[in-house]
Design a protein around this motif. Structure first.
Motif, PDB file in Angstrom:
ATOM      1  N   ALA A  11      16.324   3.263   4.061  1.00  0.00           N
ATOM      2  CA  ALA A  11      17.735   2.943   3.812  1.00  0.00           C
ATOM      3  C   ALA A  11      18.168   1.664   4.532  1.00  0.00           C
ATOM      4  N   LEU A  12      17.230   0.988   5.194  1.00  0.00           N
ATOM      5  CA  LEU A  12      17.571  -0.290   5.855  1.00  0.00           C
ATOM      6  C   LEU A  12      17.963  -1.314   4.796  1.00  0.00           C
ATOM      7  N   GLN A  13      18.947  -2.149   5.137  1.00  0.00           N
ATOM      8  CA  GLN A  13      19.360  -3.194   4.187  1.00  0.00           C
ATOM      9  C   GLN A  13      18.800  -4.547   4.616  1.00  0.00           C
ATOM     10  N   SER A  65       0.424  -2.958  10.241  1.00  0.00           N
ATOM     11  CA  SER A  65       0.561  -2.813   8.791  1.00  0.00           C
ATOM     12  C   SER A  65       0.797  -4.181   8.146  1.00  0.00           C
ATOM     13  N   LEU A  66       1.645  -4.989   8.780  1.00  0.00           N
ATOM     14  CA  LEU A  66       2.029  -6.264   8.159  1.00  0.00           C
ATOM     15  C   LEU A  66       0.866  -7.261   8.109  1.00  0.00           C
ATOM     16  N   ILE A  67       0.114  -7.392   9.191  1.00  0.00           N
ATOM     17  CA  ILE A  67      -0.956  -8.402   9.215  1.00  0.00           C
ATOM     18  C   ILE A  67      -2.018  -8.111   8.130  1.00  0.00           C
ATOM     19  N   ALA A 108     -10.952   9.051   9.322  1.00  0.00           N
ATOM     20  CA  ALA A 108     -11.222   7.684   9.775  1.00  0.00           C
ATOM     21  C   ALA A 108     -10.012   7.062  10.461  1.00  0.00           C
ATOM     22  N   SER A 109      -8.861   7.078   9.827  1.00  0.00           N
ATOM     23  CA  SER A 109      -7.693   6.360  10.359  1.00  0.00           C
ATOM     24  C   SER A 109      -6.831   7.215  11.267  1.00  0.00           C
ATOM     25  N   GLY A 110      -6.864   8.509  11.082  1.00  0.00           N
ATOM     26  CA  GLY A 110      -5.970   9.392  11.837  1.00  0.00           C
ATOM     27  C   GLY A 110      -4.643   9.639  11.143  1.00  0.00           C
TER      28      GLY A 110
HETATM   29  P1  FAD Z   1       4.302  -4.063  11.690  1.00  0.00           P
HETATM   30  O1  FAD Z   1       3.011  -3.941  10.984  1.00  0.00           O
HETATM   31  O2  FAD Z   1       4.480  -5.237  12.569  1.00  0.00           O
HETATM   32  O3  FAD Z   1       5.518  -4.026  10.654  1.00  0.00           O
HETATM   33  C1  FAD Z   1       5.551  -3.105   9.591  1.00  0.00           C
HETATM   34  C2  FAD Z   1       6.770  -3.372   8.709  1.00  0.00           C
HETATM   35  O4  FAD Z   1       7.975  -3.058   9.391  1.00  0.00           O
HETATM   36  C3  FAD Z   1       6.905  -4.855   8.311  1.00  0.00           C
HETATM   37  O5  FAD Z   1       7.442  -4.902   7.003  1.00  0.00           O
HETATM   38  C4  FAD Z   1       7.915  -5.408   9.309  1.00  0.00           C
HETATM   39  O6  FAD Z   1       8.607  -6.535   8.807  1.00  0.00           O
HETATM   40  C5  FAD Z   1       8.844  -4.213   9.509  1.00  0.00           C
HETATM   41  N1  FAD Z   1       9.423  -4.117  10.850  1.00  0.00           N
HETATM   42  C6  FAD Z   1       8.739  -4.056  12.021  1.00  0.00           C
HETATM   43  N2  FAD Z   1       9.592  -3.858  13.037  1.00  0.00           N
HETATM   44  C7  FAD Z   1      10.835  -3.800  12.507  1.00  0.00           C
HETATM   45  C8  FAD Z   1      12.139  -3.585  13.055  1.00  0.00           C
HETATM   46  N3  FAD Z   1      12.330  -3.377  14.359  1.00  0.00           N
HETATM   47  N4  FAD Z   1      13.195  -3.563  12.200  1.00  0.00           N
HETATM   48  C9  FAD Z   1      13.022  -3.739  10.856  1.00  0.00           C
HETATM   49  N5  FAD Z   1      11.805  -3.955  10.287  1.00  0.00           N
HETATM   50  C10 FAD Z   1      10.739  -3.971  11.103  1.00  0.00           C
HETATM   51  N6  FAD Z   1       0.332   5.493  11.914  1.00  0.00           N
HETATM   52  C11 FAD Z   1       0.532   6.803  12.045  1.00  0.00           C
HETATM   53  O7  FAD Z   1       1.681   7.245  12.008  1.00  0.00           O
HETATM   54  N7  FAD Z   1      -0.512   7.678  12.231  1.00  0.00           N
HETATM   55  C12 FAD Z   1      -1.801   7.264  12.288  1.00  0.00           C
HETATM   56  O8  FAD Z   1      -2.688   8.086  12.496  1.00  0.00           O
HETATM   57  C13 FAD Z   1      -2.050   5.864  12.139  1.00  0.00           C
HETATM   58  N8  FAD Z   1      -3.315   5.390  12.166  1.00  0.00           N
HETATM   59  C14 FAD Z   1      -3.512   4.044  11.997  1.00  0.00           C
HETATM   60  C15 FAD Z   1      -4.822   3.563  12.000  1.00  0.00           C
HETATM   61  C16 FAD Z   1      -5.061   2.214  11.827  1.00  0.00           C
HETATM   62  C17 FAD Z   1      -6.485   1.719  11.816  1.00  0.00           C
HETATM   63  C18 FAD Z   1      -3.965   1.299  11.659  1.00  0.00           C
HETATM   64  C19 FAD Z   1      -4.203  -0.169  11.488  1.00  0.00           C
HETATM   65  C20 FAD Z   1      -2.662   1.769  11.664  1.00  0.00           C
HETATM   66  C21 FAD Z   1      -2.416   3.139  11.839  1.00  0.00           C
HETATM   67  N9  FAD Z   1      -1.122   3.656  11.841  1.00  0.00           N
HETATM   68  C22 FAD Z   1      -0.923   4.994  11.964  1.00  0.00           C
HETATM   69  C23 FAD Z   1       0.055   2.775  11.697  1.00  0.00           C
HETATM   70  C24 FAD Z   1       0.456   2.087  13.033  1.00  0.00           C
HETATM   71  O9  FAD Z   1       0.463   3.024  14.061  1.00  0.00           O
HETATM   72  C25 FAD Z   1       1.852   1.424  13.005  1.00  0.00           C
HETATM   73  O10 FAD Z   1       2.852   2.377  13.215  1.00  0.00           O
HETATM   74  C26 FAD Z   1       2.193   0.761  11.737  1.00  0.00           C
HETATM   75  O11 FAD Z   1       1.150  -0.130  11.437  1.00  0.00           O
HETATM   76  C27 FAD Z   1       3.520  -0.039  11.756  1.00  0.00           C
HETATM   77  O12 FAD Z   1       3.946  -0.393  13.040  1.00  0.00           O
HETATM   78  P2  FAD Z   1       3.789  -1.862  13.592  1.00  0.00           P
HETATM   79  O13 FAD Z   1       4.536  -1.906  14.899  1.00  0.00           O
HETATM   80  O14 FAD Z   1       2.377  -2.294  13.600  1.00  0.00           O
HETATM   81  O15 FAD Z   1       4.636  -2.707  12.508  1.00  0.00           O
END
Ligand code: FAD
Length: 288
Positions: A160-162, A36-38, A190-192
């Motif tokens: 609710a995270l600070q 999500s972040l990238i 498409a994305s699920g």
């Molecule tokens: P990141 O992208 O790295 O971080 C997301 C946010 O959380 C950022 O703001 C970051 O700073 C913060 N963060 C990360 N870790 C922590 C931590 N430990 N403590 C505090 N803050 C933190 N999700 C679903 O539920 N169902 C789906 O079907 C689904 N399909 C997807 C399809 C695609 C093509 C993509 C790209 C994503 C999809 N996702 C889906 C979302 C994916 O599975 C991830 O859960 C989501 O992108 C966030 O997790 P991440 O580890 O990538 O977090």
């Protein structure tokens, strides 16, 4: 698209990550799976000066069982949760939910901590986390605190995270005998991501429902507990009419979202239909 310039940090411990967060404050972001972040950085929806990658912190990638609870480190991938023998054996609902996230590439990168922190209204985990009444451990320079799942999701992409807190662990209780739990969803093709997703946990005692928890995602600005549905089930025999009446109350008090995939009316309909299906399956599983 190329993101704006930032400094990359790769701490080896939670303590080191917290120090970096303290040092760089609002100009810093944590990186988990980056799914999500990238994209947000590349699309310049977010701009940061410091990126703190949690990927090298081994202690955040673990699944442990202790005192009837399963503790999952924040950097545990969806794939690891979906395929863990401990999670599948003790809390199959969570493994089932993780296995339905996106596709295999997404499950191999995305993490439970990233998903919960991001609080996408269409993410799958929030429904399961709410129905399981999970505990979310947040660690900051001040120490650790435990947040209940109910109340964690505050608004769209808001929790609710600070500031200065890192999710370090998510804890769920093992599902006891006599309790059935299930996650069912309508995926966006498409994305699920969940157009609607419903997690139900139902306990039967002497042929009646003694406890019910229902978490709903995808349907509103944030995931929510269907408390009117839960209340309508208590003390009742789990027959068709009871489940249908309870499921009809699943959207009570919540405004349904509408978009190009589903209007708000259609989403409300899906929530009711999927709540009934999830309840029926949970009852079946509770009976063993
Ligand atoms: P990141 O992208 O790295 O971080 C997301 C946010 O959380 C950022 O703001 C970051 O700073 C913060 N963060 C990360 N870790 C922590 C931590 N430990 N403590 C505090 N803050 C933190 N999700 C679903 O539920 N169902 C789906 O079907 C689904 N399909 C997807 C399809 C695609 C093509 C993509 C790209 C994503 C999809 N996702 C889906 C979302 C994916 O599975 C991830 O859960 C989501 O992108 C966030 O997790 P991440 O580890 O990538 O977090």
């Amino acid at each position: 698209m190329i993101p704006a310039r930032f400094e990359y940090h790769s701490p080896a411990s939670v303590e080191e990550a917290l120090k970096l967060l303290g040092l760089h404050g609002d100009g810093a972001k944590l990186l988990a799976g980056g799914h999500s972040l990238i994209p947000e950085l590349k699309l310049r929806l977010q701009s940061i000066d410091h990126l703190i990658d949690l990927g090298r912190i081994a202690s955040l990638r673990s699944i442990k069982e202790a005192g009837g609870k399963i503790a999952i480190g924040a950097m545990t991938t969806h794939h690891a949760v979906a395929t863990s023998d401990v999670v599948r054996g003790k809390c199959a609902l969570l493994a089932e939910c993780a296995s339905m996230i996106g596709d295999i590439q997404v499950r191999n990168r995305g993490t439970i901590g990233g998903s919960l922190s991001h609080a996408d209204p269409a993410a799958d985990y929030p429904a399961a986390i709410l129905a399981l009444e999970a505990e979310i451990e947040a660690t900051s320079a001040k120490g650790k605190r435990t947040l209940a799942a109910d109340g964690f999701f505050v608004d769209m992409l808001q929790t609710a995270l600070q500031a200065g807190e890192i999710i370090t662990e998510v804890r769920v209780a093992a599902i006891p005998k006599g309790t059935g739990a299930v996650y069912q969803k309508v995926p966006q093709p498409a994305s699920g991501f969940a157009i609607v997703g419903v997690a139900a946990v139902v306990t039967l005692d002497g042929g009646k429902i003694s406890r019910a928890r229902v978490g709903v995602t995808g349907a509103a600005v944030k995931a929510f507990r269907a408390k009117a549905t839960e209340a309508a089930l208590i003390g009742k025999a789990p027959d068709e009419a009871t489940l249908a009446k309870a499921a009809a109350a699943a959207t009570n008090g919540m405004e349904m979202s509408g978009d190009i995939f589903a209007s708000s009316e259609y989403r409300a309909h899906l929530v009711r239909v999927y709540t009934k299906r999830a309840l029926a399956e949970a009852v079946k599983r509770a009976k063993g």
